[in-house]
Scaffold this active site. Structure first.
Site, short mmCIF file in Angstrom:
data_model
loop_
_atom_site.label_atom_id
_atom_site.label_comp_id
_atom_site.label_asym_id
_atom_site.label_seq_id
_atom_site.Cartn_x
_atom_site.Cartn_y
_atom_site.Cartn_z
N LYS A 199 22.15 -9.08 22.94
CA LYS A 199 22.78 -10.12 22.18
C LYS A 199 24.28 -9.86 21.84
CE LYS A 199 20.10 -9.22 18.98
NZ LYS A 199 19.19 -8.19 19.41
N ARG A 243 15.61 -12.08 11.31
CA ARG A 243 14.54 -10.95 11.82
C ARG A 243 13.53 -11.15 11.22
NH1 ARG A 243 19.37 -7.49 13.44
NH2 ARG A 243 18.56 -5.91 14.71
N ARG A 296 24.41 3.62 25.23
CA ARG A 296 25.44 2.79 24.44
C ARG A 296 26.55 3.55 23.61
NH1 ARG A 296 23.54 -2.32 21.11
NH2 ARG A 296 22.95 -0.86 19.43
N ARG A 353 26.16 4.93 17.74
CA ARG A 353 25.60 4.38 16.64
C ARG A 353 24.58 5.46 16.20
NH1 ARG A 353 24.03 -1.91 17.08
NH2 ARG A 353 22.45 -1.19 16.08
N ARG A 379 12.95 0.87 15.66
CA ARG A 379 13.59 -0.35 15.61
C ARG A 379 12.71 -1.07 16.83
NH1 ARG A 379 19.10 1.22 17.79
NH2 ARG A 379 19.83 -0.97 17.44
#
Ligand code: AMP
Length: 221
Positions: A13, A88, A127, A160, A171
């Site tokens: 996203k 969400r 990432r 992160r 998550r």
């Protein structure tokens, strides 16, 4: 145009929102990024959100809805936006619809990006983000780089805190248990455009733009 980008964490996203934002010339609003900035700046919001985010849980709806109301009141959102990471929960979706109606916002499209969970876990653990411009890279892409290839900031790559394996798992669970139901809510309210995100960044972007342009063929980009 107002794009609501929906999908599991790590589905792409943020990456797609950045490209769309520059091509369509509308701001990218990432609620995760707004919260990370607040945590970094140690504001009251940041202090409230920090532990929740690091555990991969959801920040309370009332807080998030307040953030969205404040963001929508900014002049930069006047001609459109790409909303990444909101709504969400079904409550957030309902509140967003009320706001859309109240502000008479038009050309709202829901884009749902999908990818297999195995691919998502691989992407998230791999990432890195640039602290300065927030561009996203794989570890391999920046392995030997001293500077960010996008903004030239030195030694700016970081992982992160919520991109560790156990938090990623949580998550994904939160997505499956809570966030996924937002799609059921939209099924009866709005058209949802589905995009297969298990492809290169460029191909996914092309698929999105093709779908959007065939829906709103007056758009220039
Ligand atoms: P993201 O950058 O979208 O992956 O968001 C990072 C984290 O910020 C999430 O795991 C949540 O803890 C929090 N967050 C972001 N957006 C929302 C939202 N709409 N509702 C609740 N929590 C959120």
């Amino acid at each position: 145009m107002r794009i609501l980008l929906f999908g599991m964490p790590g589905v792409g996203k943020g990456t797609q929102a950045k490209i769309l934002s520059s091509k369509l010339n509308i701001p990218h609003i990432s609620t995760g990024e707004i919260l990370r900035q607040a945590v970094n700046d140690e504001t009251n919001l940041g202090k409230k959100a920090k532990e929740i985010m690091h555990a991969g849980e959801l920040v309370p709806d009332s807080v998030m809805i307040g953030i969205i109301k404040e963001t929508f009141s900014q002049p930069r959102c006047k001609n459109g936006f790409i909303l990444d990471g909101f709504p969400r929960t079904t409550i957030q979706a309902e509140e967003l619809d009320k706001l859309i109606e109240e502000l008479k916002l038009t050309n709202v499209v829901v884009l749902s990006i999908t990818a297999p969970v195995t691919e998502i876990i691989k992407r998230l653990t791999d990432r890195l983000t640039c602290k300065n411009c927030k561009s996203i890279f794989t570890k391999n892409e920046v392995k030997d780089l001293e500077k960010c290839p996008v903004c030239n900031a030195k030694k700016s790559f970081y992982q992160r805190k919520d991109d560790t394996e156990s938090v990623i798992k949580n998550r994904i669970e939160v997505f499956n248990n809570v966030t996924k139901s937002v799609l059921d809510y939209y099924k009866y309210k709005r058209e949802v455009i589905f995009i297969d995100g298990n492809d290169t960044v460029e191909n996914v972007n092309k698929k999105i733009l093709d779908k959007i342009t065939s829906k709103f063929d007056e758009i220039k980009y």
